[in-house]
Design a protein around this motif. Structure first.
Motif, PDB file in Angstrom:
ATOM      1  N   SER A  44       0.832  -1.198   0.000  1.00 26.70           N
ATOM      2  CA  SER A  44       0.000   0.000   0.000  1.00 26.70           C
ATOM      3  C   SER A  44       0.871   1.253   0.000  1.00 26.70           C
ATOM      4  CB  SER A  44      -0.893  -0.003   1.234  1.00 26.70           C
ATOM      5  OG  SER A  44      -1.591   1.200   1.328  1.00 26.70           O
ATOM      6  N   ALA A  45       0.339   2.324  -0.572  1.00 24.53           N
ATOM      7  CA  ALA A  45       1.058   3.598  -0.615  1.00 24.53           C
ATOM      8  C   ALA A  45       0.439   4.617   0.331  1.00 24.53           C
ATOM      9  CB  ALA A  45       1.047   4.125  -2.044  1.00 24.53           C
ATOM     10  N   ILE A  46      -0.246   4.172   1.348  1.00 23.88           N
ATOM     11  CA  ILE A  46      -0.968   5.075   2.247  1.00 23.88           C
ATOM     12  C   ILE A  46      -0.035   6.093   2.908  1.00 23.88           C
ATOM     13  CG2 ILE A  46      -2.229   5.184   4.440  1.00 23.88           C
ATOM     14  CD1 ILE A  46      -3.634   2.627   3.631  1.00 23.88           C
ATOM     15  N   ALA A  47       1.073   5.650   3.467  1.00 26.43           N
ATOM     16  CA  ALA A  47       1.951   6.540   4.223  1.00 26.43           C
ATOM     17  C   ALA A  47       2.990   7.233   3.352  1.00 26.43           C
ATOM     18  CB  ALA A  47       2.648   5.755   5.321  1.00 26.43           C
ATOM     19  N   LEU A  48       2.937   7.028   2.056  1.00 31.06           N
ATOM     20  CA  LEU A  48       3.928   7.626   1.168  1.00 31.06           C
ATOM     21  C   LEU A  48       3.455   8.975   0.646  1.00 31.06           C
ATOM     22  CD1 LEU A  48       5.000   4.441  -0.783  1.00 31.06           C
ATOM     23  CD2 LEU A  48       6.086   5.474   1.199  1.00 31.06           C
ATOM     24  N   GLY A  49       4.333   9.673  -0.032  1.00 31.04           N
ATOM     25  CA  GLY A  49       4.027  11.011  -0.527  1.00 31.04           C
ATOM     26  C   GLY A  49       3.053  10.985  -1.692  1.00 31.04           C
ATOM     27  N   GLU A  50       2.572  12.188  -2.007  1.00 28.48           N
ATOM     28  CA  GLU A  50       1.593  12.337  -3.091  1.00 28.48           C
ATOM     29  C   GLU A  50       2.170  11.936  -4.441  1.00 28.48           C
ATOM     30  OE1 GLU A  50      -1.703  13.087  -3.135  1.00 28.48           O
ATOM     31  OE2 GLU A  50      -1.510  12.786  -0.974  1.00 28.48           O
ATOM     32  N   ARG A  51       3.464  12.179  -4.659  1.00 34.22           N
ATOM     33  CA  ARG A  51       4.078  11.866  -5.959  1.00 34.22           C
ATOM     34  C   ARG A  51       4.020  10.365  -6.237  1.00 34.22           C
ATOM     35  NH1 ARG A  51       7.743  15.978  -7.877  1.00 34.22           N
ATOM     36  NH2 ARG A  51       7.931  14.611  -9.686  1.00 34.22           N
ATOM     37  N   LYS A  52       4.297   9.559  -5.208  1.00 35.02           N
ATOM     38  CA  LYS A  52       4.242   8.097  -5.389  1.00 35.02           C
ATOM     39  C   LYS A  52       2.802   7.642  -5.628  1.00 35.02           C
ATOM     40  CE  LYS A  52       8.527   6.864  -3.710  1.00 35.02           C
ATOM     41  NZ  LYS A  52       9.470   5.844  -3.928  1.00 35.02           N
ATOM     42  N   LYS A  53       1.864   8.232  -4.908  1.00 33.42           N
ATOM     43  CA  LYS A  53       0.458   7.876  -5.100  1.00 33.42           C
ATOM     44  C   LYS A  53       0.001   8.241  -6.507  1.00 33.42           C
ATOM     45  CE  LYS A  53      -0.798   8.462  -0.249  1.00 33.42           C
ATOM     46  NZ  LYS A  53      -1.597   9.210   0.717  1.00 33.42           N
ATOM     47  N   GLU A  54       0.406   9.402  -6.982  1.00 30.56           N
ATOM     48  CA  GLU A  54       0.045   9.827  -8.332  1.00 30.56           C
ATOM     49  C   GLU A  54       0.673   8.925  -9.383  1.00 30.56           C
ATOM     50  OE1 GLU A  54       1.270  13.894  -8.378  1.00 30.56           O
ATOM     51  OE2 GLU A  54      -0.435  14.554  -7.167  1.00 30.56           O
ATOM     52  N   THR A  55       1.885   8.460  -9.119  1.00 28.71           N
ATOM     53  CA  THR A  55       2.546   7.538 -10.043  1.00 28.71           C
ATOM     54  C   THR A  55       1.771   6.234 -10.149  1.00 28.71           C
ATOM     55  OG1 THR A  55       4.684   8.509  -9.490  1.00 28.71           O
ATOM     56  CG2 THR A  55       4.711   6.354 -10.560  1.00 28.71           C
ATOM     57  N   LEU A  56       1.300   5.731  -9.007  1.00 28.44           N
ATOM     58  CA  LEU A  56       0.502   4.501  -9.024  1.00 28.44           C
ATOM     59  C   LEU A  56      -0.795   4.703  -9.800  1.00 28.44           C
ATOM     60  CD1 LEU A  56       0.975   3.170  -5.396  1.00 28.44           C
ATOM     61  CD2 LEU A  56       1.895   2.201  -7.501  1.00 28.44           C
ATOM     62  N   VAL A  57      -1.442   5.845  -9.592  1.00 24.36           N
ATOM     63  CA  VAL A  57      -2.687   6.131 -10.304  1.00 24.36           C
ATOM     64  C   VAL A  57      -2.420   6.234 -11.803  1.00 24.36           C
ATOM     65  CG1 VAL A  57      -4.486   7.861 -10.636  1.00 24.36           C
ATOM     66  CG2 VAL A  57      -3.838   7.171  -8.337  1.00 24.36           C
ATOM     67  N   SER A  58      -1.291   6.856 -12.187  1.00 22.55           N
ATOM     68  CA  SER A  58      -0.981   6.981 -13.606  1.00 22.55           C
ATOM     69  C   SER A  58      -0.670   5.622 -14.243  1.00 22.55           C
ATOM     70  CB  SER A  58       0.192   7.932 -13.823  1.00 22.55           C
ATOM     71  OG  SER A  58       1.391   7.364 -13.336  1.00 22.55           O
ATOM     72  N   LEU A  59      -0.197   4.672 -13.438  1.00 28.03           N
ATOM     73  CA  LEU A  59      -0.008   3.306 -13.939  1.00 28.03           C
ATOM     74  C   LEU A  59      -1.331   2.555 -14.027  1.00 28.03           C
ATOM     75  CD1 LEU A  59       3.226   2.150 -12.087  1.00 28.03           C
ATOM     76  CD2 LEU A  59       2.911   2.345 -14.551  1.00 28.03           C
ATOM     77  N   GLY A  60      -2.358   3.052 -13.349  1.00 27.96           N
ATOM     78  CA  GLY A  60      -3.664   2.402 -13.360  1.00 27.96           C
ATOM     79  C   GLY A  60      -3.909   1.535 -12.145  1.00 27.96           C
ATOM     80  N   LEU A  61      -3.076   1.672 -11.129  1.00 25.59           N
ATOM     81  CA  LEU A  61      -3.200   0.858  -9.919  1.00 25.59           C
ATOM     82  C   LEU A  61      -3.900   1.649  -8.830  1.00 25.59           C
ATOM     83  CD1 LEU A  61       0.379  -0.628  -9.994  1.00 25.59           C
ATOM     84  CD2 LEU A  61      -1.736  -1.865 -10.422  1.00 25.59           C
ATOM     85  N   HIS A  62      -4.997   1.109  -8.304  1.00 24.24           N
ATOM     86  CA  HIS A  62      -5.783   1.787  -7.281  1.00 24.24           C
ATOM     87  C   HIS A  62      -5.896   0.966  -6.001  1.00 24.24           C
ATOM     88  CE1 HIS A  62      -7.032   4.771 -10.227  1.00 24.24           C
ATOM     89  NE2 HIS A  62      -7.212   3.759 -11.049  1.00 24.24           N
ATOM     90  N   ARG A  63      -5.842  -0.356  -6.103  1.00 26.64           N
ATOM     91  CA  ARG A  63      -6.031  -1.240  -4.951  1.00 26.64           C
ATOM     92  C   ARG A  63      -4.886  -2.243  -4.864  1.00 26.64           C
ATOM     93  NH1 ARG A  63     -10.289  -1.016  -7.904  1.00 26.64           N
ATOM     94  NH2 ARG A  63      -9.902  -3.023  -8.859  1.00 26.64           N
ATOM     95  N   ARG A  64      -4.640  -2.726  -3.652  1.00 24.21           N
ATOM     96  CA  ARG A  64      -3.640  -3.778  -3.477  1.00 24.21           C
ATOM     97  C   ARG A  64      -4.083  -5.026  -4.228  1.00 24.21           C
ATOM     98  NH1 ARG A  64      -2.899  -5.785   1.699  1.00 24.21           N
ATOM     99  NH2 ARG A  64      -1.150  -6.899   0.834  1.00 24.21           N
ATOM    100  N   THR A  65      -3.144  -5.769  -4.725  1.00 28.53           N
ATOM    101  CA  THR A  65      -3.292  -7.006  -5.509  1.00 28.53           C
ATOM    102  C   THR A  65      -3.960  -6.766  -6.861  1.00 28.53           C
ATOM    103  OG1 THR A  65      -5.403  -7.743  -4.576  1.00 28.53           O
ATOM    104  CG2 THR A  65      -3.397  -8.425  -3.416  1.00 28.53           C
ATOM    105  N   GLN A  66      -4.124  -5.505  -7.254  1.00 28.06           N
ATOM    106  CA  GLN A  66      -4.672  -5.215  -8.581  1.00 28.06           C
ATOM    107  C   GLN A  66      -3.561  -5.392  -9.602  1.00 28.06           C
ATOM    108  OE1 GLN A  66      -6.098  -1.223  -9.072  1.00 28.06           O
ATOM    109  NE2 GLN A  66      -6.935  -1.644 -11.091  1.00 28.06           N
ATOM    110  N   THR A  67      -3.914  -5.948 -10.762  1.00 26.49           N
ATOM    111  CA  THR A  67      -2.950  -6.183 -11.827  1.00 26.49           C
ATOM    112  C   THR A  67      -3.349  -5.399 -13.063  1.00 26.49           C
ATOM    113  OG1 THR A  67      -2.506  -8.404 -11.003  1.00 26.49           O
ATOM    114  CG2 THR A  67      -1.907  -7.966 -13.278  1.00 26.49           C
ATOM    115  N   VAL A  68      -2.368  -4.733 -13.665  1.00 27.95           N
ATOM    116  CA  VAL A  68      -2.573  -4.016 -14.919  1.00 27.95           C
ATOM    117  C   VAL A  68      -1.456  -4.414 -15.883  1.00 27.95           C
ATOM    118  CG1 VAL A  68      -3.758  -2.043 -13.910  1.00 27.95           C
ATOM    119  CG2 VAL A  68      -1.290  -1.995 -14.149  1.00 27.95           C
TER     120      VAL A  68
END
Length: 130
Positions: A44-68
């Motif tokens: 999970s990226a809960i405790a990480l910065g906004e940049r890492k969270k935005e990177t995950l969203v740009s990859l298409g990942l929103h939930r743990r164990t999600q595969t893209v």
């Protein structure tokens, strides 16, 4: 002595078909060029910065164990390197790429039964009038 030799129930044809499809996919995937990244979010990226969270969203990942699946591009590789501690990455051929709907159907459990027919079709009110 009969308790030592128990017969296990044979797997259903659907399970055998899926296993055969997987084995064929792995056999053909070794011959095909690897053209996509299979990216699975493991942490999970809960405790990480906004940049890492935005990177995950740009990859298409929103939930743990999600595969893209992402094509091999420098942009995708850079994004993966930014969040490499959180994701699991695999190189796969184009034939192994699955849409979200296909992934959902693969995870779905079998019904456990098959509908052979219906007796309701022969009832009087179900018949069509000439």
């Amino acid at each position: 002595m009969s308790s030592l030799f128990r017969l296990s129930p044979s797997p259903s044809p659907k399970i055998l078909q899926k296993a055969l499809a997987r084995s064929l996919a792995t056999a053909t995937s070794s011959l095909e060029p690897k053209t996509h990244f299979k990216i699975t979010l493991r942490r999970s990226a809960i405790a990480l910065g906004e940049r890492k969270k935005e990177t995950l969203v740009s990859l298409g990942l929103h939930r743990r164990t999600q595969t893209v699946y992402q094509a091999h591009t420098p942009e995708a590789a850079g994004k993966i390197l930014k969040v490499k501690e959180l994701v699991e990455v695999e190189n796969v051929p184009a034939s192994a790429v699955r849409t979200q709907t296909e992934q959902r159907h693969e995870r779905r459990a079998s019904r456990g039964y098959a509908i052979a027919g219906s007796r309701l079709k022969g009832l009087q009110w179900e018949r069509t009038k000439p």
